[in-house]
Design a protein around this motif. Structure first.
Motif, PDB file in Angstrom:
ATOM      1  N   ASP A  33       2.878  18.492  10.923  1.00  0.00           N
ATOM      2  CA  ASP A  33       2.565  19.614  10.042  1.00  0.00           C
ATOM      3  C   ASP A  33       1.716  19.034   8.915  1.00  0.00           C
ATOM      4  O   ASP A  33       2.221  18.606   7.892  1.00  0.00           O
ATOM      5  CB  ASP A  33       3.823  20.274   9.499  1.00  0.00           C
ATOM      6  N   ILE A  34       0.407  18.998   9.148  1.00  0.00           N
ATOM      7  CA  ILE A  34      -0.523  18.290   8.270  1.00  0.00           C
ATOM      8  C   ILE A  34      -1.585  19.260   7.769  1.00  0.00           C
ATOM      9  O   ILE A  34      -2.180  19.993   8.551  1.00  0.00           O
ATOM     10  CB  ILE A  34      -1.207  17.142   9.037  1.00  0.00           C
ATOM     11  N   THR A  35      -1.827  19.260   6.452  1.00  0.00           N
ATOM     12  CA  THR A  35      -2.912  20.046   5.884  1.00  0.00           C
ATOM     13  C   THR A  35      -4.152  19.163   5.812  1.00  0.00           C
ATOM     14  O   THR A  35      -4.110  18.064   5.263  1.00  0.00           O
ATOM     15  CB  THR A  35      -2.545  20.552   4.484  1.00  0.00           C
ATOM     16  N   LEU A  36      -5.244  19.654   6.388  1.00  0.00           N
ATOM     17  CA  LEU A  36      -6.500  18.924   6.443  1.00  0.00           C
ATOM     18  C   LEU A  36      -7.476  19.484   5.415  1.00  0.00           C
ATOM     19  O   LEU A  36      -7.245  20.544   4.830  1.00  0.00           O
ATOM     20  CB  LEU A  36      -7.095  19.032   7.845  1.00  0.00           C
ATOM     21  N   GLU A  37      -8.579  18.781   5.224  1.00  0.00           N
ATOM     22  CA  GLU A  37      -9.623  19.260   4.311  1.00  0.00           C
ATOM     23  C   GLU A  37     -10.155  20.607   4.772  1.00  0.00           C
ATOM     24  O   GLU A  37     -10.172  20.904   5.962  1.00  0.00           O
ATOM     25  CB  GLU A  37     -10.768  18.249   4.259  1.00  0.00           C
ATOM     26  N   GLY A  38     -10.593  21.417   3.843  1.00  0.00           N
ATOM     27  CA  GLY A  38     -11.178  22.710   4.183  1.00  0.00           C
ATOM     28  C   GLY A  38     -10.157  23.785   4.493  1.00  0.00           C
ATOM     29  O   GLY A  38     -10.495  24.825   5.041  1.00  0.00           O
ATOM     30  N   GLY A  39      -8.883  23.539   4.205  1.00  0.00           N
ATOM     31  CA  GLY A  39      -7.858  24.551   4.429  1.00  0.00           C
ATOM     32  C   GLY A  39      -7.292  24.590   5.826  1.00  0.00           C
ATOM     33  O   GLY A  39      -6.472  25.455   6.136  1.00  0.00           O
ATOM     34  N   MET A  40      -7.724  23.702   6.694  1.00  0.00           N
ATOM     35  CA  MET A  40      -7.180  23.669   8.056  1.00  0.00           C
ATOM     36  C   MET A  40      -5.815  23.000   8.054  1.00  0.00           C
ATOM     37  O   MET A  40      -5.522  22.141   7.221  1.00  0.00           O
ATOM     38  CB  MET A  40      -8.125  22.916   8.996  1.00  0.00           C
ATOM     39  N   ARG A  41      -4.984  23.383   8.983  1.00  0.00           N
ATOM     40  CA  ARG A  41      -3.631  22.829   9.105  1.00  0.00           C
ATOM     41  C   ARG A  41      -3.378  22.507  10.564  1.00  0.00           C
ATOM     42  O   ARG A  41      -3.657  23.314  11.450  1.00  0.00           O
ATOM     43  CB  ARG A  41      -2.638  23.871   8.603  1.00  0.00           C
TER      44      ARG A  41
END
Length: 66
Positions: A33-41
């Motif tokens: 459950d990882i939040t990535l750059e640009g609001g992607m998860r």
């Protein structure tokens, strides 16, 4: 003949609801459950007793802002 599936991608509008459904109602294990750059998860779950990753629920915070 197909003997198994390693990973399945599922696009969802609400990843929190998807996580609750798979983990709390179906008993799947949350593996990422990882939040990535640009609001992607990146959210992955796996069914009980399965050593593989299972399913990835894709979505974006940008989708919710519309």
């Amino acid at each position: 003949m197909i003997t198994g599936i390693s990973i399945v991608s599922v696009w969802v509008l609400d990843q929190d609801s998807a996580k609750e459904f798979y983990a709390d109602k179906l008993g799947f294990t949350v593996t990422n459950d990882i939040t990535l750059e640009g609001g992607m998860r990146w959210l992955t779950v796996r069914p009980p007793g399965n050593p593989g990753p299972g399913a990835a629920a894709h979505g974006s915070a940008a989708l919710h802002a519309r």
